[in-house]
Design a protein around this motif. Structure first.
Motif, mmCIF file in Angstrom:
data_model
loop_
_atom_site.group_PDB
_atom_site.id
_atom_site.type_symbol
_atom_site.label_atom_id
_atom_site.label_comp_id
_atom_site.label_asym_id
_atom_site.label_seq_id
_atom_site.Cartn_x
_atom_site.Cartn_y
_atom_site.Cartn_z
ATOM 1 N N GLY A 1 44.503 48.632 53.194
ATOM 2 C CA GLY A 1 45.282 48.275 52.004
ATOM 3 C C GLY A 1 44.783 47.026 51.318
ATOM 4 N N LYS A 2 45.707 46.094 51.125
ATOM 5 C CA LYS A 2 45.402 44.865 50.404
ATOM 6 C C LYS A 2 44.306 44.047 51.078
ATOM 7 C CE LYS A 2 48.881 42.719 47.507
ATOM 8 N NZ LYS A 2 50.327 42.641 47.690
ATOM 9 N N ASP A 3 44.380 43.978 52.419
ATOM 10 C CA ASP A 3 43.382 43.180 53.141
ATOM 11 C C ASP A 3 41.986 43.743 52.937
ATOM 12 O OD1 ASP A 3 45.282 41.518 54.062
ATOM 13 O OD2 ASP A 3 45.547 42.535 56.003
ATOM 14 N N LEU A 4 41.901 45.069 52.966
ATOM 15 C CA LEU A 4 40.600 45.712 52.782
ATOM 16 C C LEU A 4 40.091 45.463 51.366
ATOM 17 C CD1 LEU A 4 38.347 47.430 53.852
ATOM 18 C CD2 LEU A 4 39.623 49.482 53.192
ATOM 19 N N ALA A 5 40.980 45.551 50.403
ATOM 20 C CA ALA A 5 40.591 45.306 49.006
ATOM 21 C C ALA A 5 40.066 43.874 48.862
ATOM 22 C CB ALA A 5 41.770 45.549 48.078
ATOM 23 N N ARG A 6 40.734 42.943 49.530
ATOM 24 C CA ARG A 6 40.307 41.548 49.445
ATOM 25 C C ARG A 6 38.922 41.375 50.102
ATOM 26 N NH1 ARG A 6 41.848 37.058 52.438
ATOM 27 N NH2 ARG A 6 43.138 38.471 53.642
ATOM 28 N N PHE A 7 38.746 42.029 51.256
ATOM 29 C CA PHE A 7 37.439 41.973 51.933
ATOM 30 C C PHE A 7 36.339 42.537 51.034
ATOM 31 C CE2 PHE A 7 34.210 44.102 54.544
ATOM 32 C CZ PHE A 7 33.726 43.016 55.262
ATOM 33 N N ARG A 8 36.639 43.663 50.393
ATOM 34 C CA ARG A 8 35.649 44.300 49.522
ATOM 35 C C ARG A 8 35.284 43.410 48.338
ATOM 36 N NH1 ARG A 8 33.829 47.872 52.297
ATOM 37 N NH2 ARG A 8 34.871 49.799 52.896
ATOM 38 N N ASN A 9 36.198 42.561 47.957
ATOM 39 C CA ASN A 9 35.902 41.613 46.894
ATOM 40 C C ASN A 9 35.104 40.413 47.424
ATOM 41 O OD1 ASN A 9 36.680 40.580 44.011
ATOM 42 N ND2 ASN A 9 36.969 38.869 45.401
ATOM 43 N N ASP A 10 35.542 39.905 48.573
ATOM 44 C CA ASP A 10 34.961 38.665 49.098
ATOM 45 C C ASP A 10 33.541 38.839 49.620
ATOM 46 O OD1 ASP A 10 37.216 37.349 48.436
ATOM 47 O OD2 ASP A 10 38.058 37.243 50.461
ATOM 48 N N VAL A 11 33.206 40.060 50.037
ATOM 49 C CA VAL A 11 31.867 40.304 50.572
ATOM 50 C C VAL A 11 31.127 41.251 49.637
ATOM 51 C CG1 VAL A 11 30.536 41.202 52.520
ATOM 52 C CG2 VAL A 11 32.680 39.960 52.928
ATOM 53 N N GLN A 12 30.077 40.767 49.017
ATOM 54 C CA GLN A 12 29.307 41.573 48.071
ATOM 55 C C GLN A 12 27.899 41.822 48.616
ATOM 56 O OE1 GLN A 12 30.239 42.934 45.018
ATOM 57 N NE2 GLN A 12 32.295 42.368 45.705
ATOM 58 N N VAL A 13 27.345 42.968 48.270
ATOM 59 C CA VAL A 13 26.008 43.300 48.739
ATOM 60 C C VAL A 13 25.079 43.534 47.546
ATOM 61 C CG1 VAL A 13 24.628 44.800 50.233
ATOM 62 C CG2 VAL A 13 27.078 44.506 50.680
ATOM 63 N N THR B 1 37.877 45.347 36.672
ATOM 64 C CA THR B 1 38.777 46.319 36.074
ATOM 65 C C THR B 1 39.694 46.940 37.129
ATOM 66 O OG1 THR B 1 37.000 46.775 34.529
ATOM 67 C CG2 THR B 1 38.848 48.307 34.516
ATOM 68 N N TYR B 2 39.087 47.319 38.279
ATOM 69 C CA TYR B 2 39.905 47.899 39.363
ATOM 70 C C TYR B 2 41.021 46.956 39.764
ATOM 71 C CZ TYR B 2 36.143 51.255 40.133
ATOM 72 O OH TYR B 2 35.211 52.223 39.977
ATOM 73 N N GLN B 3 40.678 45.665 39.774
ATOM 74 C CA GLN B 3 41.670 44.696 40.221
ATOM 75 C C GLN B 3 42.630 44.300 39.116
ATOM 76 O OE1 GLN B 3 39.782 41.367 42.289
ATOM 77 N NE2 GLN B 3 38.099 42.717 42.812
ATOM 78 N N GLY B 4 42.438 44.881 37.951
ATOM 79 C CA GLY B 4 43.329 44.563 36.842
ATOM 80 C C GLY B 4 43.125 43.165 36.286
ATOM 81 N N ILE B 5 41.924 42.606 36.517
ATOM 82 C CA ILE B 5 41.653 41.263 35.992
ATOM 83 C C ILE B 5 40.918 41.385 34.660
ATOM 84 C CG2 ILE B 5 40.438 39.085 36.404
ATOM 85 C CD1 ILE B 5 40.580 39.782 39.412
ATOM 86 N N ALA B 6 41.378 40.689 33.661
ATOM 87 C CA ALA B 6 40.669 40.667 32.388
ATOM 88 C C ALA B 6 39.834 39.393 32.339
ATOM 89 C CB ALA B 6 41.656 40.705 31.229
ATOM 90 N N PRO B 7 38.491 39.544 32.271
ATOM 91 C CA PRO B 7 37.670 38.336 32.256
ATOM 92 C C PRO B 7 37.958 37.491 31.023
ATOM 93 C CG PRO B 7 36.308 40.326 32.041
ATOM 94 C CD PRO B 7 37.719 40.777 32.184
ATOM 95 N N LYS B 8 37.848 36.187 31.218
ATOM 96 C CA LYS B 8 38.084 35.251 30.106
ATOM 97 C C LYS B 8 37.091 35.521 28.979
ATOM 98 C CE LYS B 8 39.278 31.216 32.510
ATOM 99 N NZ LYS B 8 38.330 30.672 33.311
ATOM 100 N N GLY B 9 37.582 35.558 27.766
ATOM 101 C CA GLY B 9 36.695 35.770 26.622
ATOM 102 C C GLY B 9 36.313 37.225 26.420
ATOM 103 N N GLY B 10 36.835 38.121 27.268
ATOM 104 C CA GLY B 10 36.540 39.546 27.098
ATOM 105 C C GLY B 10 35.331 39.992 27.902
ATOM 106 N N ARG B 11 35.271 41.323 28.099
ATOM 107 C CA ARG B 11 34.212 41.895 28.940
ATOM 108 C C ARG B 11 32.822 41.659 28.394
ATOM 109 N NH1 ARG B 11 37.179 47.195 29.779
ATOM 110 N NH2 ARG B 11 38.760 46.347 31.119
ATOM 111 N N ARG B 12 32.687 41.822 27.088
ATOM 112 C CA ARG B 12 31.357 41.701 26.481
ATOM 113 C C ARG B 12 30.787 40.303 26.718
ATOM 114 N NH1 ARG B 12 29.481 44.928 22.402
ATOM 115 N NH2 ARG B 12 30.511 46.439 23.751
ATOM 116 N N ALA B 13 31.580 39.297 26.398
ATOM 117 C CA ALA B 13 31.107 37.922 26.530
ATOM 118 C C ALA B 13 30.830 37.578 28.000
ATOM 119 C CB ALA B 13 32.139 36.962 25.953
#
Ligand SMILES: Nc1ncnc2c1ncn2[C@@H]1O[C@H](COP(=O)(O)OP(=O)(O)OP(=O)(O)O)[C@@H](O)[C@H]1O
Ligand SMILES: Nc1ncnc2c1ncn2[C@@H]1O[C@H](COP(=O)(O)OP(=O)(O)OP(=O)(O)O)[C@@H](O)[C@H]1O
Ligand SMILES: [Mg+2]
Ligand SMILES: [Mg+2]
Lengths: 276, 267
Positions: free
Chosen positions: A84-96, A120-132
């Motif tokens: 669940g949430k813990d796995l989602a957090r792990f998938r974010n914290d560890v990148q390959v 997007t999956y996490q529902g976060i909107a990057p500051k200044g928009g995706r393009r920027a």
């Protein structure tokens, strides 16, 4: 503080045995009793023989592959139990950042979509928009930001590799596993990307597992170095120890085989530069 | 010289993009002789792979080319797909930069090596299989007799690179184009593979085009070097000249940036 703790990790692949169609299944040990720690803000390099189990170890540490035995803990939690949430957090914290750049990028997505998908999956909107946001990341890894709407097939090998790096950095991870992440880059862009990785480490405390065959690069950026051969870690020590006083025979062979630019040509070039 | 094996003259490659056509290779010229090695180095994205793909007629759809590419005096540019197919893998072999996406995931590596060999040399399936196993042994894949029946994804990155090289070796091509063929190899295996290529060259006179970012490797194997930057051939000369007395600023920048094992460390 220990961020990642790997203990007695082994991985066996089921393979066909000798003797044609009727052969029994056999198994091959690709990773054999591997243990190491990665501290917060540390870079552990893994070097060694081609086929010695480096990528397999990396994939297990990122929970992309299950080990046959052994454990991986991230921030004190066993990663195989995370859900669940813990796995989602792990998938974010560890990148390959994967060794084969093209096959790890979705061919039907634009760079912008690739880089911002995890947000997007996490529902976060990057500051200044995706393009920027995408443009800025592309610039940091030396890509032309005007190409944010292109697809992976429209890039060169080294450019695709940098899309992989940008994607890994986009989510502000704690650990980035770089599997031959700079091997397709020319030396000046490579230097730029390495500086970026080191600055992120200083500023945000990123940890890295840095798998590479280029020992000169490894020496530049690692705190500790593990040397693998035939599934095992044959030597693990500080950068200066492994490069300065290698203990294992295989490490010594490896260091002795590093190719160098013809020293005579190099010398003449330096002299001629002084003149001009 | 007229007896050069391979001659490229004013090769230009133009690709369509959403912002109009872009020249990704501009007026590139070079020659490769028999048992000769040309190194192509340069910026990432400078058109090295596109140069190689243009030679084989494997450019992305919509690409346009101009100039001339001749193997043993025969023009390859603008040939029909059928003609080019007979040249590929036969007279010219290529080791692609991205082995995983150029090997077929649904066939065993053995079958892929065998097919290439039989298309070129004919012979029985059984003989081809033996050739495949031997080629895998020569590129130092452990336990080759068993692994010949494995699929590409079951190999490590460096092993896949070596399988591509094994395929090329079986065909003893007149010209071998190797695009970053050793980036995933540790330095000891890399040294063995370079030796193997040199052996092939002396035995069969194969001309070699070696594309890489590893300038130390280039300095040890190439007779001539082409340096590319943003599609332009910025420097072309003997390895000795390019390394000891580079004429172009970009070449100097590149040589200055090479990390050396005994450099001062920043960390
Ligand atoms: N799915 C699989 N089935 C069987 N064997 C496998 C599989 N995946 C990897 N292997 C084998 O496990 C060993 C370790 O592979 P791994 O990819 O971890 O090596 P590596 O150290 O990353 O090598 P390289 O430097 O060449 O990338 C290799 O011998 C490889 O052939
Ligand atoms: N399908 C395509 N459409 C448009 N441009 C493309 C396409 N494929 C590649 N390019 C561009 O063409 C240029 C040359 O690419 P090429 O693959 O030849 O570079 P390279 O010198 O091999 O680089 P690397 O060292 O990173 O592999 C790059 O700038 C790339 O972005
Ligand atoms: Mg690997
Ligand atoms: Mg390329």
């Amino acid at each position: 503080m220990t961020l990642l703790r790997v203990r007695d990790l082994s991985k066996q692949f089921v393979i066909r045995g000798q003797g044609g169609l009727l052969a029994r299944k056999a198994s091959f040990t690709a990773v054999d009793q591997v243990s190491f720690d990665v501290a917060l803000g540390e870079t552990l390099a893994i070097v060694g023989e081609s086929g010695s189990g480096k990528s397999t170890t990396a994939r297990i540490a990122a929970r992309l592959l299950d080990p046959t035995s052994g454990s991986v803990e991230f921030e004190g939690e066993d990663i195989s139990r995370a859900t669940g949430k813990d796995l989602a957090r792990f998938r974010n914290d560890v990148q390959v950042v994967f060794q084969d750049p093209f096959s790890s990028l979705n061919p039907r997505y634009t760079v912008e979509r690739i880089v911002t998908a995890p947000l997007t999956y996490q529902g976060i909107a990057p500051k200044g928009g995706r393009r920027a946001f995408t443009r800025e990341l592309m610039e940091r890894v030396g890509l032309n930001p005007d190409h944010s709407q292109r697809y992976p097939a429209q890039f060169s090998g080294g450019q695709a590799q940098r899309i992989g790096i940008a994607r890994a950095l986009a989510v502000n991870p704690k650990l980035v596993i770089c599997d031959e992440a700079v091997s397709a880059l020319d030396v000046s862009i490579q230097a730029q990307v390495i500086k970026l990785l080191m600055r992120l480490q200083r500023e945000s405390g990123f940890s890295y597992i840095f798998i590479a065959h280029d020992l000169a690069v490894v020496r530049q950026l690692s705190h500790r170095v593990a040397v693998m051969s035939k599934g095992r870690i044959v030597e693990l020590g500080s950068r200066d120890q492994v490069f300065g006083e290698p203990r294992d025979e295989y490490t010594k062979t490896l260091l002795a085989a590093v190719p160098r630019i013809n020293p005579e040509w190099d010398r003449r070039r330096r002299l001629s530069k002084g003149r001009s | 010289m007229t007896d050069e094996l391979f001659v490229v003259e004013d090769l230009t490659v133009t690709l369509p993009t959403s912002r109009g056509p872009v020249d990704v290779v501009k007026d590139v010229s070079f020659t490769v002789g028999r048992d000769d090695t040309l190194g192509i180095v340069g910026e990432s994205g400078s058109g090295k792979s596109m140069t190689a793909l243009a030679v084989l007629g494997l450019l992305p759809p919509g690409a346009r080319t101009s100039g001339s590419v001749r193997l043993d005096g025969r023009e390859l540019l603008g040939q029909s797909e059928g003609e080019l197919r007979s040249v590929r893998g036969n007279a010219i072999s290529m080791v692609f930069q991205d082995p995983l996406s150029s090997l077929n995931p649904y066939y065993t590596v053995g079958l892929q090596i065998e097919e290439g060999y039989r298309a070129h040399r004919g012979g029985s399936k059984r003989a081809a299989r033996q050739v495949a196993i031997e080629a895998m042994e020569r590129v130092r894949i452990p336990d080759a007799a068993r692994r010949v029946d494995d699929y590409p994804h079951q190999f490590s990155g460096g092993q896949r690179q070596r399988i591509m090289i094994a395929m090329a070796l079986c065909c003893s091509p007149s010209l071998l184009i190797a695009d970053e063929p050793t980036t995933a190899l540790d330095v000891t295996v890399q040294a063995q593979i370079l030796e193997l290529l040199a052996e092939l060259q002396t035995q069969t006179g194969t001309g070699l085009i070696f594309i890489t970012h590893d300038l130390a490797v280039i300095s040890s194997i190439a007779r001539r070097v082409l340096v590319m930057c943003a599609g332009d051939p910025v420097e072309y000369g003997t390895a000795e000249q390019v390394f000891s007395d580079p004429r172009h600023e970009y070449t100097r920048t590149l040589l200055d940036a090479v990390p050396r094992i005994d450099d001062e460390v920043m960390l």
